[in-house]
Enzyme design. Sequence first.
Site, PDB file in Angstrom:
ATOM      1  N   SER A 145      75.689 -27.695  49.972  1.00 47.06           N
ATOM      2  CA  SER A 145      76.489 -28.866  50.357  1.00 47.06           C
ATOM      3  C   SER A 145      77.679 -29.029  49.422  1.00 47.06           C
ATOM      4  O   SER A 145      78.733 -29.527  49.839  1.00 47.06           O
ATOM      5  CB  SER A 145      75.629 -30.134  50.323  1.00 47.06           C
TER       6      SER A 145
ATOM      7  N   SER B  49      75.181 -34.912  51.238  1.00 48.80           N
ATOM      8  CA  SER B  49      73.774 -34.558  51.014  1.00 48.80           C
ATOM      9  C   SER B  49      73.008 -34.779  52.303  1.00 48.80           C
ATOM     10  O   SER B  49      72.902 -35.910  52.776  1.00 48.80           O
ATOM     11  CB  SER B  49      73.173 -35.414  49.891  1.00 48.80           C
TER      12      SER B  49
ATOM     13  N   SER C 192      69.797 -34.619  52.950  1.00 52.30           N
ATOM     14  CA  SER C 192      68.624 -35.471  52.746  1.00 52.30           C
ATOM     15  C   SER C 192      69.003 -36.842  52.205  1.00 52.30           C
ATOM     16  O   SER C 192      68.247 -37.797  52.339  1.00 52.30           O
ATOM     17  CB  SER C 192      67.665 -34.807  51.756  1.00 52.30           C
ATOM     18  N   GLY C 193      70.155 -36.933  51.546  1.00 50.48           N
ATOM     19  CA  GLY C 193      70.544 -38.180  50.893  1.00 50.48           C
ATOM     20  C   GLY C 193      69.702 -38.487  49.669  1.00 50.48           C
ATOM     21  O   GLY C 193      69.760 -39.582  49.115  1.00 50.48           O
TER      22      GLY C 193
ATOM     23  N   THR D  63      69.274 -35.889  47.044  1.00 58.76           N
ATOM     24  CA  THR D  63      69.531 -34.935  45.973  1.00 58.76           C
ATOM     25  C   THR D  63      69.851 -35.712  44.703  1.00 58.76           C
ATOM     26  O   THR D  63      70.850 -36.433  44.639  1.00 58.76           O
ATOM     27  CB  THR D  63      70.710 -34.027  46.354  1.00 58.76           C
TER      28      THR D  63
ATOM     29  N   GLU E 266      74.433 -28.130  56.900  1.00 56.86           N
ATOM     30  CA  GLU E 266      75.611 -27.597  56.207  1.00 56.86           C
ATOM     31  C   GLU E 266      76.668 -27.120  57.201  1.00 56.86           C
ATOM     32  O   GLU E 266      77.862 -27.368  57.024  1.00 56.86           O
ATOM     33  CB  GLU E 266      75.189 -26.460  55.253  1.00 56.86           C
TER      34      GLU E 266
END
Lengths: 203, 203, 203, 203
Positions: free
Chosen positions: A54, A93, A95-96, A98, A168
């Site tokens: 990312s 991100s 997943s939010g 990281t 991504e």
Amino acid sequence: MTLATVKECLNQISTFINKLPSLLDFEQVEKMIDMLIYAQAANRSIFVVGAGRSGLIAKAFAMRLMHLGFHVYVIGETITPAAGKGDVLVAISGSGRTGIVVTVAQVAKQVGVKVVAVTSHPDSPLGKLSDHVVFVPGRTKISDETDYFSRQILGIHEPLAPLGTLFEIAAMVFLESIVTELMHRLGKTEEDLRARHATIEVP
Amino acid sequence: MTLATVKECLNQISTFINKLPSLLDFEQVEKMIDMLIYAQAANRSIFVVGAGRSGLIAKAFAMRLMHLGFHVYVIGETITPAAGKGDVLVAISGSGRTGIVVTVAQVAKQVGVKVVAVTSHPDSPLGKLSDHVVFVPGRTKISDETDYFSRQILGIHEPLAPLGTLFEIAAMVFLESIVTELMHRLGKTEEDLRARHATIEVP
Amino acid sequence: MTLATVKECLNQISTFINKLPSLLDFEQVEKMIDMLIYAQAANRSIFVVGAGRSGLIAKAFAMRLMHLGFHVYVIGETITPAAGKGDVLVAISGSGRTGIVVTVAQVAKQVGVKVVAVTSHPDSPLGKLSDHVVFVPGRTKISDETDYFSRQILGIHEPLAPLGTLFEIAAMVFLESIVTELMHRLGKTEEDLRARHATIEVP
Amino acid sequence: MTLATVKECLNQISTFINKLPSLLDFEQVEKMIDMLIYAQAANRSIFVVGAGRSGLIAKAFAMRLMHLGFHVYVIGETITPAAGKGDVLVAISGSGRTGIVVTVAQVAKQVGVKVVAVTSHPDSPLGKLSDHVVFVPGRTKISDETDYFSRQILGIHEPLAPLGTLFEIAAMVFLESIVTELMHRLGKTEEDLRARHATIEVP
């Protein structure tokens, strides 16, 4: 060998990219574009951040913003200056969650920077602390809900591309579309971009 | 254990740094400082380049130039824009033969950039093509002349620090002294530098 | 112009490097060397981390460890794999308070990595959480105690080199002396290092 | 505002990705996969290189190869060792003319490395010197033939995405499909990749 996996993977990504426009919320997109243009108009800077792949997508976006004439910096590179009030941080991100991206976004908020999250998880720590969230779909490294998510949302039965790959790719394609919109709104041609493109390129 | 090698290496580096001022040509230094200040005064940019460990020294210098308010970019980083007439490239290579640094300097010359070489070998390909050369001593990766060079010039009998280490340390120390001179001439205090220091730092 | 500032800065750095051996604790150094060699003997990896200019010094050290045949990785670079039990993290921070370095060290501890801090402040957050601390002197960005520290410890009346510069130079010189000791203990020659030196170098 | 440009750009990229499988030559793909697997089987290394945004795509690919257990290095990063006989260089350049990438490929050939070019221009300098070429479509920065190429090959009337964007997206998608094929052939699961994924992530 038949390269069946290569072909099936290409088909899945194609299916996914076809669905991408229907999965975006264009009001979110509009607000993100506004934030970028207002920062530039106020002579403020854009910062970008992301970890791992990312982070590479974040850099690809930053490079085009530079070509467009924005004051843009990548968190962690050599000549990145102090950020402050009026600046914008684009944090990427899937997943939010990281850890380091969340930490960077927290520090940014503390110094008065507006944070835009690009994430598949608006309810994540990153999403919750951001001033603005743009949802970009993708299986992410949090795979609990993978099967449901992939089948229902992405329209892919058994996704082959591993880990955060789909996010991504979606983020890269989405950010490219932002670049073309910025070109249009700022009246920039491809020649304008080429004029700012690095003349001394190295890997 | 006696750590004899650690201690002897520290002594050698100390001896070498002690000799450094007597080995520099201060007219060369003066001209380099002028080139940097004139570029800034003309609102032009400084670019830095180096390969391997010399590249890291180049980045350390670039970071301080950014703190001082220069428009400075590292060749190869994400947001490095086009270079052109009136800009300055600081190219760091002990041997003056590092292929890619020579190539970058050649391209820079072609687009009208002034090249300053920081090298132990003014007669090298890099030195010869540069607009200005600053000699910084050091054993370099070209070791044919090592013994003579080390004993006579550096004052070290059998240098322990391998490959380009002495050059890299000398270049770092030398470039720091340039930074303090620039602070003095531009009337910048440590507080001024701190104000531009990255507020969001990552590795 | 007389370049008085350049010359005085060179003298100060020279004075400081001369004092460096007397300011190090060689038992700390010995233990750090042991930790590196034991990790290598156990086929484990070394990771390095630092922010800003300390990060560049960390990379310079990592490059030499690679030349020596260690499995070494820089936190944040592309091909850095998972770290785990038995690995060693060398974390470089003059102040010992750089947020992201402290965070990285915390995460490293959680996954079983041994942390070696290289810092001027053993009592800092980084120092306290580390498995081993090596004191390296230097004015750091925490400047409250600057005057006392500079005059008494560093032997410099009014240090010219700004911010963390003295620590960064001391850390670079110190880590180079570790490299020569490792060469000695592992029986590596300069030719061995050269054989692993990148053959395709770019900035 | 209607975001018409964003939407049209997303549609064009989608059209282009849909056509991608029909534009690839799967014999070329098969040979590239073989070269990667043979290098790994012989305990040799993969190196990747690209300039600018193509360099970011190269890094994204390298990260996945690392997750898969390959010995992989990015040209220009800190711990990249010597390359030599039996190693493979994957060089990414849409135009096949990016000066530094061509130079790196030339140096690689000289030291016995096999070069795989990923390019839209097999007849370019990069294509001609490479041991193997994989054609990946895309408008590239060489835009003379843009109109014909875009309309006939890419199926896009007036491409909005500027400069090398389409190539970069196609290269990323193509390389992801290679990753899934490698997972399949090497019997690696997503869990295997996750186990090697960096545990200490920073931007």
